[in-house]
Design a protein around this motif. Structure first.
Motif, PDB file in Angstrom:
ATOM      1  N   ASN A  10       0.830  -1.207   0.000  1.00  0.00           N
ATOM      2  CA  ASN A  10       0.000   0.000   0.000  1.00  0.00           C
ATOM      3  C   ASN A  10       0.861   1.252   0.000  1.00  0.00           C
ATOM      4  O   ASN A  10       0.452   2.299  -0.514  1.00  0.00           O
ATOM      5  CB  ASN A  10      -0.907  -0.001   1.233  1.00  0.00           C
ATOM      6  N   ARG A  11       2.037   1.133   0.569  1.00  0.00           N
ATOM      7  CA  ARG A  11       2.940   2.278   0.686  1.00  0.00           C
ATOM      8  C   ARG A  11       3.761   2.516  -0.568  1.00  0.00           C
ATOM      9  O   ARG A  11       4.251   3.618  -0.784  1.00  0.00           O
ATOM     10  CB  ARG A  11       3.869   2.064   1.886  1.00  0.00           C
ATOM     11  N   GLY A  12       3.953   1.474  -1.389  1.00  0.00           N
ATOM     12  CA  GLY A  12       4.773   1.638  -2.583  1.00  0.00           C
ATOM     13  C   GLY A  12       5.239   0.310  -3.131  1.00  0.00           C
ATOM     14  O   GLY A  12       4.527  -0.700  -3.060  1.00  0.00           O
ATOM     15  N   LEU A  13       6.453   0.287  -3.666  1.00  0.00           N
ATOM     16  CA  LEU A  13       7.035  -0.902  -4.266  1.00  0.00           C
ATOM     17  C   LEU A  13       8.367  -1.216  -3.601  1.00  0.00           C
ATOM     18  O   LEU A  13       9.123  -0.303  -3.254  1.00  0.00           O
ATOM     19  CB  LEU A  13       7.267  -0.691  -5.773  1.00  0.00           C
ATOM     20  N   VAL A  14       8.655  -2.499  -3.447  1.00  0.00           N
ATOM     21  CA  VAL A  14       9.935  -2.939  -2.900  1.00  0.00           C
ATOM     22  C   VAL A  14      10.572  -3.915  -3.879  1.00  0.00           C
ATOM     23  O   VAL A  14       9.908  -4.830  -4.375  1.00  0.00           O
ATOM     24  CB  VAL A  14       9.763  -3.616  -1.527  1.00  0.00           C
ATOM     25  N   PHE A  15      11.857  -3.707  -4.143  1.00  0.00           N
ATOM     26  CA  PHE A  15      12.608  -4.549  -5.072  1.00  0.00           C
ATOM     27  C   PHE A  15      13.854  -5.081  -4.365  1.00  0.00           C
ATOM     28  O   PHE A  15      14.506  -4.360  -3.618  1.00  0.00           O
ATOM     29  CB  PHE A  15      13.058  -3.756  -6.301  1.00  0.00           C
ATOM     30  N   MET A  16      14.196  -6.349  -4.652  1.00  0.00           N
ATOM     31  CA  MET A  16      15.445  -6.907  -4.148  1.00  0.00           C
ATOM     32  C   MET A  16      15.976  -7.925  -5.143  1.00  0.00           C
ATOM     33  O   MET A  16      15.207  -8.705  -5.718  1.00  0.00           O
ATOM     34  CB  MET A  16      15.265  -7.554  -2.771  1.00  0.00           C
ATOM     35  N   SER A  17      17.292  -7.907  -5.367  1.00  0.00           N
ATOM     36  CA  SER A  17      17.921  -8.844  -6.291  1.00  0.00           C
ATOM     37  C   SER A  17      19.261  -9.285  -5.733  1.00  0.00           C
ATOM     38  O   SER A  17      19.942  -8.524  -5.037  1.00  0.00           O
ATOM     39  CB  SER A  17      18.119  -8.201  -7.673  1.00  0.00           C
ATOM     40  N   ASP A  18      19.644 -10.515  -6.039  1.00  0.00           N
ATOM     41  CA  ASP A  18      20.980 -10.958  -5.671  1.00  0.00           C
ATOM     42  C   ASP A  18      21.953 -10.483  -6.756  1.00  0.00           C
ATOM     43  O   ASP A  18      21.556  -9.801  -7.710  1.00  0.00           O
ATOM     44  CB  ASP A  18      21.016 -12.477  -5.487  1.00  0.00           C
ATOM     45  N   THR A  19      23.216 -10.834  -6.623  1.00  0.00           N
ATOM     46  CA  THR A  19      24.217 -10.336  -7.576  1.00  0.00           C
ATOM     47  C   THR A  19      25.101 -11.437  -8.138  1.00  0.00           C
ATOM     48  O   THR A  19      26.096 -11.145  -8.790  1.00  0.00           O
ATOM     49  CB  THR A  19      25.123  -9.285  -6.898  1.00  0.00           C
ATOM     50  N   ARG A  20      24.753 -12.688  -7.882  1.00  0.00           N
ATOM     51  CA  ARG A  20      25.628 -13.770  -8.326  1.00  0.00           C
ATOM     52  C   ARG A  20      25.311 -14.175  -9.756  1.00  0.00           C
ATOM     53  O   ARG A  20      24.163 -14.298 -10.147  1.00  0.00           O
ATOM     54  CB  ARG A  20      25.502 -14.990  -7.412  1.00  0.00           C
ATOM     55  N   THR A  21      26.356 -14.402 -10.511  1.00  0.00           N
ATOM     56  CA  THR A  21      26.221 -14.985 -11.845  1.00  0.00           C
ATOM     57  C   THR A  21      27.365 -15.962 -12.028  1.00  0.00           C
ATOM     58  O   THR A  21      28.467 -15.742 -11.524  1.00  0.00           O
ATOM     59  CB  THR A  21      26.243 -13.918 -12.948  1.00  0.00           C
ATOM     60  N   ASN A  22      27.105 -17.064 -12.690  1.00  0.00           N
ATOM     61  CA  ASN A  22      28.156 -18.063 -12.848  1.00  0.00           C
ATOM     62  C   ASN A  22      28.044 -18.776 -14.180  1.00  0.00           C
ATOM     63  O   ASN A  22      26.961 -18.917 -14.749  1.00  0.00           O
ATOM     64  CB  ASN A  22      28.118 -19.085 -11.704  1.00  0.00           C
ATOM     65  N   ALA A  23      29.206 -19.184 -14.669  1.00  0.00           N
ATOM     66  CA  ALA A  23      29.280 -19.991 -15.890  1.00  0.00           C
ATOM     67  C   ALA A  23      30.046 -21.271 -15.563  1.00  0.00           C
ATOM     68  O   ALA A  23      31.040 -21.612 -16.183  1.00  0.00           O
ATOM     69  CB  ALA A  23      29.966 -19.211 -17.003  1.00  0.00           C
ATOM     70  N   GLY A  24      29.604 -21.959 -14.534  1.00  0.00           N
ATOM     71  CA  GLY A  24      30.293 -23.151 -14.069  1.00  0.00           C
ATOM     72  C   GLY A  24      30.741 -22.970 -12.631  1.00  0.00           C
ATOM     73  O   GLY A  24      30.782 -21.873 -12.102  1.00  0.00           O
ATOM     74  N   LEU A  25      31.113 -24.068 -12.002  1.00  0.00           N
ATOM     75  CA  LEU A  25      31.473 -24.028 -10.591  1.00  0.00           C
ATOM     76  C   LEU A  25      32.739 -23.226 -10.313  1.00  0.00           C
ATOM     77  O   LEU A  25      32.965 -22.763  -9.198  1.00  0.00           O
ATOM     78  CB  LEU A  25      31.643 -25.456 -10.060  1.00  0.00           C
ATOM     79  N   ASP A  26      33.592 -23.066 -11.332  1.00  0.00           N
ATOM     80  CA  ASP A  26      34.854 -22.371 -11.118  1.00  0.00           C
ATOM     81  C   ASP A  26      34.855 -20.964 -11.702  1.00  0.00           C
ATOM     82  O   ASP A  26      35.897 -20.340 -11.838  1.00  0.00           O
ATOM     83  CB  ASP A  26      36.015 -23.178 -11.720  1.00  0.00           C
ATOM     84  N   ASN A  27      33.687 -20.448 -12.053  1.00  0.00           N
ATOM     85  CA  ASN A  27      33.614 -19.107 -12.651  1.00  0.00           C
ATOM     86  C   ASN A  27      32.398 -18.382 -12.072  1.00  0.00           C
ATOM     87  O   ASN A  27      31.356 -18.302 -12.689  1.00  0.00           O
ATOM     88  CB  ASN A  27      33.514 -19.200 -14.176  1.00  0.00           C
ATOM     89  N   ILE A  28      32.561 -17.856 -10.862  1.00  0.00           N
ATOM     90  CA  ILE A  28      31.478 -17.176 -10.162  1.00  0.00           C
ATOM     91  C   ILE A  28      31.832 -15.704 -10.028  1.00  0.00           C
ATOM     92  O   ILE A  28      32.920 -15.353  -9.589  1.00  0.00           O
ATOM     93  CB  ILE A  28      31.246 -17.792  -8.766  1.00  0.00           C
ATOM     94  N   SER A  29      30.906 -14.825 -10.432  1.00  0.00           N
ATOM     95  CA  SER A  29      31.168 -13.386 -10.418  1.00  0.00           C
ATOM     96  C   SER A  29      29.996 -12.656  -9.793  1.00  0.00           C
ATOM     97  O   SER A  29      28.923 -13.227  -9.567  1.00  0.00           O
ATOM     98  CB  SER A  29      31.399 -12.872 -11.851  1.00  0.00           C
ATOM     99  N   THR A  30      30.215 -11.374  -9.526  1.00  0.00           N
ATOM    100  CA  THR A  30      29.182 -10.516  -8.966  1.00  0.00           C
ATOM    101  C   THR A  30      28.834  -9.426  -9.964  1.00  0.00           C
ATOM    102  O   THR A  30      29.724  -8.715 -10.442  1.00  0.00           O
ATOM    103  CB  THR A  30      29.661  -9.875  -7.648  1.00  0.00           C
TER     104      THR A  30
END
Length: 245
Positions: A10-30
């Motif tokens: 009722n007061r407005g909008l709330v947004f939240m997102s994580d920041t992880r992205t990966n292209a395999g177990l050995d390539n994890i970035s933010t």
């Protein structure tokens, strides 16, 4: 994978997102997955993305470029008259990017797809929230569906369904979302800290409270530990199951 939530209050909008992205177990970035466009006093629009990183970054870059040189064929998010038109513009842009990848020899299947959450307010119109699919079509949040999730949604959904209330404060909404995100990262390594958030106040027509929650944040640590302990205590307090003789 990722996890994003957009919620109508009722007061407005709330947004939240994580920041992880990966292209395999050995390539994890933010990478930041939340973008905000603002024309203070006239509109404020927030976009969150889940899916192929190259696709989502191309969509945001294309929308940014149109701010510099808008045209009738390529309108700007800061010029469309309504949030519905904004959702249609973003959906068309997403579809164009995916089609462009296909024409360049890449397959436009799930490997290059993306899903977007778009919310905000333009002028005197009420705030609106949309879930935009890779095909460019979209649905809108309402009383029956007051929040949208995208990405790795299943682990953090139960608490949202049980505890969401439209009249809750931004502070309570943040607490609810942090529990939802904590439940998700506990169960899925493809979602991770830090979390970006934006709390938009209805009729403010400007960016609201924004920030980033890190693993070292003392409040998040309290929420994570307290929620786990509360679940154990509640389970112990329930009546014990007994087998029939």
């Amino acid at each position: 994978m990722t996890y994003c939530v957009g919620m109508m209050l009722n007061r407005g909008l709330v947004f939240m997102s994580d920041t992880r992205t990966n292209a395999g177990l050995d390539n994890i970035s933010t990478f930041r997955k939340m973008t905000i466009w603002e024309d203070e006093g006239e509109r404020c629009i927030t976009l969150m993305s889940a899916g192929n990183l190259a696709t989502t970054q191309a969509v945001v870059s294309e929308l940014d470029e149109r701010l510099k040189a808008p045209s009738e064929r390529s309108p700007s998010l800061l010029a469309v008259p309504s949030m519905f038109q904004a959702a249609r513009l973003v959906g068309e842009t997403l579809r164009e990017i995916i089609d462009r990848q296909a024409q360049s020899g890449q397959r436009a299947d799930t490997a290059f797809n993306a899903t977007l959450l778009l919310g905000g307010q333009i002028g005197d119109n009420p705030p609106r929230l949309f879930l935009i699919y890779p095909e460019g079509n979209f649905i809108e949040a309402g009383e029956d569906t007051p929040f949208f999730q995208t990405g790795e949604i299943k682990y953090g959904r139960p608490i949202l369904v049980r505890a969401y209330e439209p009249d809750m404060s931004f502070e309570d909404a943040m607490k609810l979302l942090l529990v939802s995100f904590d439940s998700t990262i506990k169960a899925n390594l493809t979602v991770g800290l830090p979390f970006d958030f934006h709390c938009y106040e209805t009729d403010s027509l400007k960016t609201g409270r924004i920030g980033r929650v890190t693993a070292e944040d003392p409040y998040f640590q309290t929420i994570s530990q307290g929620w786990g302990q509360a679940l154990k205590e509640t389970l112990d307090s329930l009546e014990t199951f007994t087998f029939e003789d």
